[in-house]
Design a protein around this motif. Structure first.
Motif, short mmCIF file in Angstrom:
data_model
loop_
_atom_site.label_atom_id
_atom_site.label_comp_id
_atom_site.label_asym_id
_atom_site.label_seq_id
_atom_site.Cartn_x
_atom_site.Cartn_y
_atom_site.Cartn_z
N ASP A 20 61.41 11.17 39.77
CA ASP A 20 62.18 10.61 40.85
C ASP A 20 61.43 9.40 41.41
OD1 ASP A 20 60.29 11.46 42.80
OD2 ASP A 20 61.28 13.39 42.99
N THR A 21 62.04 8.69 42.35
CA THR A 21 61.45 7.44 42.83
C THR A 21 60.10 7.67 43.50
OG1 THR A 21 63.67 6.52 43.13
CG2 THR A 21 61.85 5.41 44.26
N ALA A 24 57.48 8.34 40.82
CA ALA A 24 57.17 7.10 40.12
C ALA A 24 56.27 6.21 40.96
CB ALA A 24 58.46 6.36 39.75
N LEU A 25 56.57 6.13 42.26
CA LEU A 25 55.76 5.31 43.15
C LEU A 25 54.33 5.81 43.22
CD1 LEU A 25 55.53 3.05 45.27
CD2 LEU A 25 56.34 4.69 46.98
N ASP A 234 64.77 4.62 32.41
CA ASP A 234 65.11 4.67 33.83
C ASP A 234 64.59 3.39 34.46
OD1 ASP A 234 65.38 5.12 36.52
OD2 ASP A 234 64.56 7.15 36.48
N VAL A 236 65.07 1.99 37.35
CA VAL A 236 64.58 2.07 38.73
C VAL A 236 63.13 2.54 38.76
CG1 VAL A 236 64.88 3.24 40.95
CG2 VAL A 236 66.88 2.47 39.67
N ALA A 237 62.84 3.58 37.99
CA ALA A 237 61.46 4.08 37.92
C ALA A 237 60.53 3.02 37.33
CB ALA A 237 61.41 5.35 37.08
N THR A 240 59.96 0.25 39.95
CA THR A 240 59.08 0.78 40.98
C THR A 240 57.64 0.85 40.47
OG1 THR A 240 60.87 2.10 41.92
CG2 THR A 240 58.62 2.74 42.49
#
Length: 284
Positions: A20-21, A24-25, A234, A236-237, A240
């Motif tokens: 999830d975000t 990943a962050l 992914d 977005v991941a 990020t």
């Protein structure tokens, strides 16, 4: 992407899942900070997956965070890179060598051993050397070696422009040990630099210069594997991870160089010993 399962002292991929975000962050921040500190990024990146049961970040995410780290070191070392480029161009124009062109040659020669070793030992490293026991051992052993090198470094030190061919080949050979997870690429190259009489700052700068072709080469190979594979991406991941890794790595390099001569390497040695002990406790 994959999740890790503990089996016989190692963690192996099991089933598709996704970061999830927030995960990943955090993983990108960990990678960005630990890529250039002498504390081993591989030892840190196993902890969220193995202790907290997070998904393994997967190949695409690895590519993204390493590209972020590469951008960070290019920005952080931009002044040195501009000077080296200017020196090489001046040498070509004048048709004679100079200290900048010689240092560029040293960086290339210092990188060749780890590229060759990586190609030859890729399967061995990825299958047999990723156990918690190996990472805990190398985290402690090479941490102690860094401490000894820092304490015994000569009082009359030299900078990276004073390196000789033999010195560069030795540092390059030492960098090959970083293929073993837990060793730390930056840690082992800084250790070798200190043992050869470089100042703390010079050993760090040369290590960062070596990281540029090393990370670029590893990223290229990973990108080729990613392109030829069929894993879902992914974005977005990945975005990020790239941004967080780049910012964290840039801040790390900036503050590390600013504080190194004042603090020395002992805080990182103590941290490595504590981390190794934690991994051993987890393994037991």
């Amino acid at each position: 992407m994959r999740i890790a399962r503990y089996t016989a002292g190692a963690f192996v991929p099991e089933g598709p899942t996704a970061l999830d975000t927030a995960q990943a962050l955090l993983l990108a921040l960990i990678q960005g900070v630990t890529e250039f500190l002498p504390v081993s990024s591989s030892a840190h990146l196993i902890l969220p997956a193995q202790v907290l049961g997070w998904p393994d970040q997967g190949l695409a995410f690895d590519v993204a965070v390493h590209l972020g780290s590469l951008c960070a070191v290019l920005v952080a070392m931009r002044q040195e890179l501009v000077e080296l480029t200017g020196g090489v161009l001046r040498g070509l124009r004048e048709r004679r060598g100079n200290r900048e062109s010689r240092l560029v040659i040293w960086v290339v020669l210092g990188t060749l051993p780890v590229i060759l070793a990586g190609l030859a030992l890729k399967d061995l490293v990825e299958t047999n050397l990723r156990s918690v026991a190996v990472i805990a051992t190398t985290t402690i052993v090479f941490g102690l070696l860094l401490g000894v090198a820092d304490r015994r470094r000569p009082t009359s030190t030299r900078d990276e422009f004073g390196l000789k061919l033999g010195d560069v080949l030795l540092i390059g050979a030492a960098q090959c040990l970083a293929l073993i997870p837990g060793t730390s690429r930056s840690g082992i190259t800084m250790t070798a630099g200190l043992m050869l009489g470089l100042s703390r700052s010079a050993s760090a700068r040369f290590s960062f210069l070596l990281s540029i072709p090393t990370i670029a080469g590893a990223g290229t190979l990973s990108t080729l594997d990613l392109v030829t594979g069929d894993a879902a991406v992914d974005w977005v991941a990945l975005g990020t991870g790239f941004a967080a890794s780049a910012l964290a790595a840039w801040a790390c390099i900036h503050f590390f160089l600013a504080l190194l001569e004042r603090t020395g390497f002992m805080p990182y040695v103590l941290y490595r010993l504590a981390l190794g002990a934690l991994l051993i406790a987890f393994l037991v």
